[in-house]
Design a protein around this motif. Structure first.
Motif, PDB file in Angstrom:
ATOM      1  N   LEU A  27       0.836  -1.206   0.000  1.00 56.41           N
ATOM      2  CA  LEU A  27       0.000   0.000   0.000  1.00 56.41           C
ATOM      3  C   LEU A  27       0.869   1.254   0.000  1.00 56.41           C
ATOM      4  O   LEU A  27       0.574   2.227  -0.714  1.00 56.41           O
ATOM      5  N   MET A  28       1.943   1.232   0.771  1.00 53.37           N
ATOM      6  CA  MET A  28       2.870   2.366   0.803  1.00 53.37           C
ATOM      7  C   MET A  28       3.480   2.619  -0.574  1.00 53.37           C
ATOM      8  O   MET A  28       3.506   3.746  -1.059  1.00 53.37           O
ATOM      9  N   VAL A  29       4.000   1.558  -1.170  1.00 51.21           N
ATOM     10  CA  VAL A  29       4.650   1.686  -2.477  1.00 51.21           C
ATOM     11  C   VAL A  29       3.649   2.121  -3.541  1.00 51.21           C
ATOM     12  O   VAL A  29       3.943   2.990  -4.371  1.00 51.21           O
ATOM     13  N   ALA A  30       2.460   1.535  -3.514  1.00 48.96           N
ATOM     14  CA  ALA A  30       1.434   1.875  -4.503  1.00 48.96           C
ATOM     15  C   ALA A  30       1.092   3.349  -4.448  1.00 48.96           C
ATOM     16  O   ALA A  30       0.903   4.003  -5.492  1.00 48.96           O
ATOM     17  N   SER A  31       1.018   3.906  -3.257  1.00 51.69           N
ATOM     18  CA  SER A  31       0.670   5.313  -3.115  1.00 51.69           C
ATOM     19  C   SER A  31       1.845   6.232  -3.435  1.00 51.69           C
ATOM     20  O   SER A  31       1.686   7.247  -4.114  1.00 51.69           O
ATOM     21  N   ALA A  32       3.045   5.867  -2.960  1.00 56.12           N
ATOM     22  CA  ALA A  32       4.203   6.745  -3.102  1.00 56.12           C
ATOM     23  C   ALA A  32       4.778   6.776  -4.507  1.00 56.12           C
ATOM     24  O   ALA A  32       5.505   7.712  -4.854  1.00 56.12           O
ATOM     25  N   SER A  33       4.474   5.790  -5.321  1.00 53.60           N
ATOM     26  CA  SER A  33       5.139   5.654  -6.629  1.00 53.60           C
ATOM     27  C   SER A  33       4.312   6.152  -7.805  1.00 53.60           C
ATOM     28  O   SER A  33       4.781   6.088  -8.943  1.00 53.60           O
ATOM     29  N   THR A  34       3.104   6.626  -7.570  1.00 56.90           N
ATOM     30  CA  THR A  34       2.226   6.973  -8.694  1.00 56.90           C
ATOM     31  C   THR A  34       2.815   8.051  -9.592  1.00 56.90           C
ATOM     32  O   THR A  34       2.785   7.945 -10.824  1.00 56.90           O
ATOM     33  N   GLY A  35       3.371   9.095  -8.987  1.00 55.74           N
ATOM     34  CA  GLY A  35       3.897  10.210  -9.779  1.00 55.74           C
ATOM     35  C   GLY A  35       5.068   9.813 -10.644  1.00 55.74           C
ATOM     36  O   GLY A  35       5.077  10.063 -11.857  1.00 55.74           O
ATOM     37  N   ILE A  36       6.068   9.164 -10.043  1.00 48.87           N
ATOM     38  CA  ILE A  36       7.256   8.785 -10.809  1.00 48.87           C
ATOM     39  C   ILE A  36       6.937   7.703 -11.836  1.00 48.87           C
ATOM     40  O   ILE A  36       7.498   7.672 -12.938  1.00 48.87           O
ATOM     41  N   ALA A  37       6.010   6.802 -11.491  1.00 48.55           N
ATOM     42  CA  ALA A  37       5.625   5.753 -12.439  1.00 48.55           C
ATOM     43  C   ALA A  37       4.915   6.349 -13.654  1.00 48.55           C
ATOM     44  O   ALA A  37       5.180   5.951 -14.796  1.00 48.55           O
ATOM     45  N   GLU A  38       4.038   7.302 -13.416  1.00 45.84           N
ATOM     46  CA  GLU A  38       3.324   7.968 -14.516  1.00 45.84           C
ATOM     47  C   GLU A  38       4.297   8.712 -15.419  1.00 45.84           C
ATOM     48  O   GLU A  38       4.177   8.680 -16.643  1.00 45.84           O
ATOM     49  N   PHE A  39       5.292   9.358 -14.823  1.00 48.48           N
ATOM     50  CA  PHE A  39       6.239  10.164 -15.594  1.00 48.48           C
ATOM     51  C   PHE A  39       7.136   9.289 -16.468  1.00 48.48           C
ATOM     52  O   PHE A  39       7.359   9.597 -17.637  1.00 48.48           O
ATOM     53  N   TYR A  40       7.656   8.197 -15.905  1.00 47.38           N
ATOM     54  CA  TYR A  40       8.638   7.390 -16.622  1.00 47.38           C
ATOM     55  C   TYR A  40       8.024   6.290 -17.495  1.00 47.38           C
ATOM     56  O   TYR A  40       8.646   5.877 -18.482  1.00 47.38           O
ATOM     57  N   THR A  41       6.853   5.811 -17.143  1.00 46.96           N
ATOM     58  CA  THR A  41       6.280   4.685 -17.888  1.00 46.96           C
ATOM     59  C   THR A  41       4.913   4.978 -18.495  1.00 46.96           C
ATOM     60  O   THR A  41       4.439   4.206 -19.332  1.00 46.96           O
ATOM     61  N   GLY A  42       4.259   6.051 -18.063  1.00 39.19           N
ATOM     62  CA  GLY A  42       2.910   6.342 -18.533  1.00 39.19           C
ATOM     63  C   GLY A  42       1.847   5.528 -17.829  1.00 39.19           C
ATOM     64  O   GLY A  42       0.658   5.640 -18.131  1.00 39.19           O
ATOM     65  N   ASN A  43       2.264   4.712 -16.881  1.00 35.16           N
ATOM     66  CA  ASN A  43       1.337   3.870 -16.125  1.00 35.16           C
ATOM     67  C   ASN A  43       1.556   4.115 -14.633  1.00 35.16           C
ATOM     68  O   ASN A  43       2.569   3.722 -14.061  1.00 35.16           O
ATOM     69  N   ALA A  44       0.596   4.780 -13.992  1.00 38.71           N
ATOM     70  CA  ALA A  44       0.749   5.155 -12.579  1.00 38.71           C
ATOM     71  C   ALA A  44       0.858   3.936 -11.669  1.00 38.71           C
ATOM     72  O   ALA A  44       1.380   4.031 -10.552  1.00 38.71           O
ATOM     73  N   ALA A  45       0.370   2.803 -12.124  1.00 35.29           N
ATOM     74  CA  ALA A  45       0.383   1.594 -11.288  1.00 35.29           C
ATOM     75  C   ALA A  45       1.580   0.696 -11.579  1.00 35.29           C
ATOM     76  O   ALA A  45       1.640  -0.432 -11.075  1.00 35.29           O
ATOM     77  N   TYR A  46       2.539   1.162 -12.367  1.00 36.10           N
ATOM     78  CA  TYR A  46       3.653   0.320 -12.806  1.00 36.10           C
ATOM     79  C   TYR A  46       4.399  -0.304 -11.616  1.00 36.10           C
ATOM     80  O   TYR A  46       4.562  -1.522 -11.540  1.00 36.10           O
ATOM     81  N   PHE A  47       4.864   0.526 -10.679  1.00 39.14           N
ATOM     82  CA  PHE A  47       5.630   0.012  -9.543  1.00 39.14           C
ATOM     83  C   PHE A  47       4.743  -0.775  -8.590  1.00 39.14           C
ATOM     84  O   PHE A  47       5.199  -1.730  -7.949  1.00 39.14           O
ATOM     85  N   ALA A  48       3.476  -0.383  -8.479  1.00 39.24           N
ATOM     86  CA  ALA A  48       2.551  -1.108  -7.604  1.00 39.24           C
ATOM     87  C   ALA A  48       2.353  -2.543  -8.101  1.00 39.24           C
ATOM     88  O   ALA A  48       2.331  -3.487  -7.309  1.00 39.24           O
ATOM     89  N   VAL A  49       2.233  -2.698  -9.414  1.00 38.76           N
ATOM     90  CA  VAL A  49       2.052  -4.028  -9.993  1.00 38.76           C
ATOM     91  C   VAL A  49       3.311  -4.871  -9.806  1.00 38.76           C
ATOM     92  O   VAL A  49       3.243  -6.044  -9.409  1.00 38.76           O
ATOM     93  N   ARG A  50       4.459  -4.275 -10.070  1.00 39.70           N
ATOM     94  CA  ARG A  50       5.720  -5.008  -9.903  1.00 39.70           C
ATOM     95  C   ARG A  50       5.921  -5.416  -8.446  1.00 39.70           C
ATOM     96  O   ARG A  50       6.349  -6.546  -8.153  1.00 39.70           O
ATOM     97  N   HIS A  51       5.598  -4.504  -7.531  1.00 38.68           N
ATOM     98  CA  HIS A  51       5.767  -4.829  -6.116  1.00 38.68           C
ATOM     99  C   HIS A  51       4.798  -5.936  -5.696  1.00 38.68           C
ATOM    100  O   HIS A  51       5.147  -6.775  -4.858  1.00 38.68           O
ATOM    101  N   ALA A  52       3.611  -5.938  -6.281  1.00 40.49           N
ATOM    102  CA  ALA A  52       2.646  -7.001  -5.980  1.00 40.49           C
ATOM    103  C   ALA A  52       3.183  -8.359  -6.436  1.00 40.49           C
ATOM    104  O   ALA A  52       3.003  -9.376  -5.750  1.00 40.49           O
ATOM    105  N   VAL A  53       3.845  -8.372  -7.583  1.00 37.72           N
ATOM    106  CA  VAL A  53       4.442  -9.618  -8.079  1.00 37.72           C
ATOM    107  C   VAL A  53       5.529 -10.096  -7.116  1.00 37.72           C
ATOM    108  O   VAL A  53       5.602 -11.289  -6.763  1.00 37.72           O
ATOM    109  N   TYR A  54       6.385  -9.161  -6.681  1.00 35.61           N
ATOM    110  CA  TYR A  54       7.428  -9.522  -5.723  1.00 35.61           C
ATOM    111  C   TYR A  54       6.821  -9.984  -4.399  1.00 35.61           C
ATOM    112  O   TYR A  54       7.363 -10.875  -3.730  1.00 35.61           O
ATOM    113  N   LEU A  55       5.708  -9.383  -4.008  1.00 34.28           N
ATOM    114  CA  LEU A  55       5.035  -9.787  -2.778  1.00 34.28           C
ATOM    115  C   LEU A  55       4.580 -11.237  -2.858  1.00 34.28           C
ATOM    116  O   LEU A  55       4.795 -12.028  -1.931  1.00 34.28           O
TER     117      LEU A  55
END
Length: 389
Positions: A27-55
């Motif tokens: 939840l922390m990563v999903a919330s904190a990463s939206t801005g940088i994920a949107e800027f670099y990948t165009g997908n605000a959930a990019y890091f949240a999805v990757r972190h979910a996979v690692y989880l």
């Protein structure tokens, strides 16, 4: 089929606090990463999805690692240490080592990049635990027993400083010192080593100009020469804490994560959480982390009571690694310590960090399981002998 034979992990006292910790970290990563994920990948959930996979991988890792008997680890701890040292060397090999933010700390394995120091810290814990058991009398009675493992660990420290990764050095040496102290090293030897470690740390800290700059920025981050330079991360982190107040600005409503605070989803994820959930949310998160670490200490104590010294020393080392890393990360976030690139266990984004933490949890669960089996065996013996063991 007895399902408890295969799913006994869920019966461990630390299982659900650890699982809650993992979910809160996502939840922390999903919330904190939206801005940088949107800027670099165009997908605000990019890091949240990757972190979910690692989880999910982390949960699998816990179940897999917890099936490995401690006896196996005790047989391969020296090999594990040699492989870890090899990993610290390979980070400097072109094509294998991967540089991030000026530091050569990563091993590029194709599908995942692993921070070599994460494996090195765990390998050191296993090695010291095995050494304390194998050389127990020598460690307690002779200087040679005290100095031999330090000579090997000095080589690891040297390689970590070359990367450079001063934070990993502090965590590794801190965990080893705690293991040695609780393993029976004489107080005089321990305090002599502690003083020597502090002196060496001061020398290392002042030997590089960028470390001195970080130290000066830590002492006065709001100074004009620091506020937009080496003190920038700290000032932005403090702003995040200040905006959070008692109950936060609301989940997902952080302003600091929008390119004001660098590494918002990794090293400074707790600052964003404090901004969004306030003091109360920060206390709740830290309480959950403290519960998990306390459970690891409890496992260590129980293992020692059952005479399982190897498992006890390993659990002590793991609790120390997680505890020290958490303390350093939080100290950096709130300005009590100079800025260092250390993740917050279970909370920060990072596949290798999360998976290694899960490996540690799996090992601790195995230690707890074997201690419980020893308790059951003692009970059976007592029953068969009319209550006397």
């Amino acid at each position: 089929m007895n399902i408890d034979r295969f799913l006994w992990q869920s019966q461990q006292r630390m299982f659900y606090p650890w699982l809650a910790l993992m979910c809160l970290g996502w939840l922390m990563v999903a919330s904190a990463s939206t801005g940088i994920a949107e800027f670099y990948t165009g997908n605000a959930a990019y890091f949240a999805v990757r972190h979910a996979v690692y989880l999910l991988l982390g949960i699998v890792v816990v179940y897999a690692i917890s099936q490995i008997p401690l006896m196996w680890w005790s047989k391969v701890d020296v090999v594990f240490l040699l492989l870890a040292i090899a990993g610290l060397v390979l980070v400097f090999v072109p094509g294998i080592g991967h540089e991030v933010n000026g530091s050569q700390r990563w091993l590029n394995l194709g599908i995942i990049k692993i921070q070599a120091s994460e494996l090195a810290k765990l390998a050191a814990v296993f090695y010291v635990a095995g050494y304390l058991v194998r050389r127990q009398d020598e460690v307690k009675q002779q200087w040679s027993g005290f100095l031999k493992p330090l000579g090997i660990l000095a080589g690891m420290v040297f390689l970590l400083l070359l990367e450079p990764d001063f934070g990993a050095v502090v965590v590794l040496m801190g965990a080893v010192l705690i293991q040695l102290f609780l393993g029976g090293v004489k107080a005089g030897q321990f305090f002599l080593l502690l003083i020597a470690t502090l002196i060496i740390s001061v020398v290392v800290l002042t030997s590089e100009s960028y470390r001195v700059e970080r130290l000066m920025a830590y002492l006065d981050p709001w100074a004009p020469e620091h506020v937009y330079g080496t003190g920038y991360q700290l000032t932005q982190s403090l702003i995040a804490f200040g905006r959070g107040d008692w109950f936060g600005v609301g989940l997902g409503e952080s302003v600091q994560k929008l390119f004001y605070l660098p590494e918002a989803h990794t090293d400074f994820v707790f600052a964003i959480w404090a901004e969004e959930t306030g003091l109360m949310g920060g206390i709740a998160a830290l309480t959950l982390l403290a519960v998990v670490i306390a459970q690891i200490w409890r496992v260590s104590w129980n293992a020692q009571l059952k005479g399982q010294l190897y498992g006890a020393y390993v659990a002590i080392g793991i609790a120390s690694l997680l505890g020290l890393q958490a303390v350093i990360n939080l100290g950096v976030n709130i300005g009590l310590l100079p800025t260092k690139g250390l993740t917050l266990p279970f909370f920060s984004y990072g596949g290798s960090s999360l998976l290694v933490c899960c490996v540690m949890v799996g090992i601790v669960m195995r230690i707890a399981h074997e201690s419980e089996q020893a308790s059951d065996a003692d009970t059976d013996v007592a029953d068969n002998n009319g209550g006397a063991v």
